[in-house]
Design an enzyme around this catalytic site. Structure first.
Site, mmCIF file in Angstrom:
data_model
loop_
_atom_site.group_PDB
_atom_site.id
_atom_site.type_symbol
_atom_site.label_atom_id
_atom_site.label_comp_id
_atom_site.label_asym_id
_atom_site.label_seq_id
_atom_site.Cartn_x
_atom_site.Cartn_y
_atom_site.Cartn_z
ATOM 1 N N TYR A 152 0.146 -9.064 -15.442
ATOM 2 C CA TYR A 152 0.199 -10.385 -16.103
ATOM 3 C C TYR A 152 1.592 -10.590 -16.708
ATOM 4 O O TYR A 152 2.103 -9.724 -17.425
ATOM 5 C CB TYR A 152 -0.863 -10.469 -17.207
ATOM 6 C CG TYR A 152 -0.828 -11.794 -17.921
ATOM 7 C CD1 TYR A 152 -1.250 -12.960 -17.294
ATOM 8 C CD2 TYR A 152 -0.342 -11.894 -19.231
ATOM 9 C CE1 TYR A 152 -1.204 -14.193 -17.937
ATOM 10 C CE2 TYR A 152 -0.286 -13.121 -19.885
ATOM 11 C CZ TYR A 152 -0.717 -14.263 -19.232
ATOM 12 O OH TYR A 152 -0.660 -15.483 -19.862
ATOM 13 N N ASP A 240 8.829 -6.205 -17.262
ATOM 14 C CA ASP A 240 8.224 -7.091 -18.258
ATOM 15 C C ASP A 240 7.717 -6.213 -19.399
ATOM 16 O O ASP A 240 6.634 -5.628 -19.327
ATOM 17 C CB ASP A 240 7.094 -7.899 -17.618
ATOM 18 C CG ASP A 240 6.432 -8.827 -18.631
ATOM 19 O OD1 ASP A 240 6.838 -8.794 -19.817
ATOM 20 O OD2 ASP A 240 5.518 -9.571 -18.238
ATOM 21 N N LYS A 268 6.291 -10.495 -28.423
ATOM 22 C CA LYS A 268 5.358 -9.761 -29.291
ATOM 23 C C LYS A 268 6.090 -8.991 -30.417
ATOM 24 O O LYS A 268 6.592 -9.595 -31.326
ATOM 25 C CB LYS A 268 4.448 -8.858 -28.462
ATOM 26 C CG LYS A 268 3.660 -9.704 -27.418
ATOM 27 C CD LYS A 268 2.408 -9.061 -26.951
ATOM 28 C CE LYS A 268 1.825 -9.772 -25.740
ATOM 29 N NZ LYS A 268 0.642 -10.547 -25.952
#
Ligand code: PMP
Length: 448
Positions: A152, A240, A268
């Site tokens: 994802y 990522d 994050k």
């Protein structure tokens, strides 16, 4: 003893939440503001949070394993972050101008992330991967991206295909899905076949510890092979590290595995629990945003109202200053390991074909791996086909377990992440809550 079912007790205990949920259904699709917060029969509503805990609108206390979708390595409301953000709030939330906090923030990130030479801030992880993909296309002059089933990277057109089971599903509204190639994870020959066959591939992007922070795990050997292969074919390699950045180690997964991707996407943890993201990597590629270096049409445009927002910068600086010590990662990893081991013992005691697996500060639950003779302690996700991992748990069991755990004071869905402020007492309480919930599920004959 009450003979009501878990779902009946859920409806009673969370009656205030249910009222909020009914209202929410009028505002939001499915009543939620993030797909993963969708909960059947309805979600809980949180009033406030502190440390490893949060409290619901009805006053119930939960141990939290969402950990801000991974953003809160130091738990809720770390005092240094609260102080920095409160101070910054009084000084302005948006200058529409450059400011010194963005320099301090960038300096920390570039010093921590081994492959970082230059950086550009975004507002989210989705924006970061959008930028990384476009930079790769601009750099190589090619159009396609290669990603892995289950991985994802946000929800924009290039990366959303193949993120969830059944992986090859076409996503409605996605333009040019044929420019996204989806390879099975951990299969270096499949990648090489793609690269050999197709000279229009601009980049390979992956979550370096595997799909959804290791739900389909990936190891360092595959990463090293991928690094060599992409270099050989002149394809941009994007790590990522939106979740793994500063969590797997102070230098992220690339620091841990000692690898050198061309571009890295971050979000994050880097923004200290506030919104924010970034792309960092080789100066030659990131500098494609520079008007001075690329005065012609090759310059990649990049505005963004909240790029390097001062509030996020103030939180991020505190977070990274603490994260660079390595202590929070070590502590969070220890807690996750104790939790994984403890849960597997409980699953074995109850003779369930469930397993808890994961690496670093992550843990994943697989409810129904199909082999009752296998001890949960011996379950090895690397030996499992990826389609039997992510999204493979029995959905009815997932639903009842989630509701039962909430009733027993635990908030997690399909697994979670630990932080530096989860304690051994939290972990033991969590293991007991599982034991209790499993007994309740057995009483209802949901499992045997
Ligand atoms: N990449 C990864 C690996 C992620 O886990 C996420 C978010 N879960 C994203 C990208 C997208 O980040 P955001 O939600 O900030 O857009």
């Amino acid at each position: 003893m009450s003979h009501s079912t878990i779902l009946e007790r859920y409806n009673q205990t969370f009656s205030t939440d249910k009222e909020f949920a009914l209202q929410a259904n009028q505002f939001f699709p499915d009543g939620v503001t993030h797909d993963n917060r969708y909960t059947n029969p309805f979600p809980i509503y949180i009033d406030y949070a502190q440390g490893s805990r949060k409290w619901g609108v009805g006053g119930k206390e939960f141990i939290d394993y969402w950990s801000g979708h991974g953003a809160l390595l130091l738990g809720h409301n770390h005092p240094q972050i609260v102080e920095a953000v409160t101070n910054q709030m009084q000084r302005g939330t948006h200058y529409g101008a450059c400011h010194s906090l963005e320099l301090e923030w960038a300096d920390l990130i570039i010093n921590l992330v081994p492959s970082a030479e230059k950086i550009r801030f975004t507002s989210s992880g989705t924006e970061a991967t959008l930028m990384a993909v476009r930079l790769s296309r601009t750099y190589t002059g090619r159009s396609k991206i290669l990603k892995f089933a289950g991985h994802y990277h946000g929800w924009h057109d290039a990366v959303i295909p193949g993120s969830n089971s059944p992986y090859d599903m076409l996503i409605s509204g996605v333009i040019s899905p044929e420019t996204t190639l989806i390879s099975p994870p951990n299969d270096i020959e499949a990648v090489e076949n793609y690269l050999q066959r197709d000279n229009d591939i601009a980049c390979v992007i992956l979550e370096p510890t595997g799909a959804t922070f290791g739900e389909i795990p990936t190891n360092g050997e595959f990463l090293a092979q991928l690094r060599n292969l992409t270099r050989e074919y002149g394809v941009v390699l994007i790590f990522d590290e939106v979740v793994t950045g500063f969590r797997v180690s102070p230098g992220g997964a690339q620091g841990y595995y000692n690898l050198d991707p061309d571009l890295t996407t971050l979000a994050k943890i880097m923004a200290g629990g506030l919104p924010g993201g970034a792309v960092t990597g080789k100066a030659e590629i990131v500098d494609l945003i520079s008007i001075e270096k690329h005065p012609n049409t090759k310059k990649m445009p990049h505005p963004g109202t909240f790029n390097a927002n001062p509030l996020s910068a103030s939180a991020g600086i505190q977070m990274l200053t603490i994260a660079q010590t390595g202590y929070p990662q070590t502590k969070a990893n220890q807690m996750a390991e104790i939790l994984r081991d403890g849960l597997n013992e409980i699953f074995d005691q109850h003779e369930l074909d469930w397993a808890c697996y994961g690496e670093f500060s992550g843990f994943k639950l697989l409810l129904g791996h199909g082999d009752k003779t296998l001890s949960a302690v011996d379950f090895d996700a690397y030996q499992c086909h990826y389609r039997r991992l992510k999204g493979a748990s029995n959905p009815d069991l997932v639903k009842t377990l989630r509701c039962g755990l909430l009733l027993n004071g635990i908030d997690m869905a399909g697994g979670g992440l630990t932080t530096a402020v989860h304690t051994e007492a939290d972990i033991q309480q969590t293991i007991s809550a599982f034991d209790q919930t499993i007994q309740e599920m057995k009483m209802e004959d949901l499992i045997n």
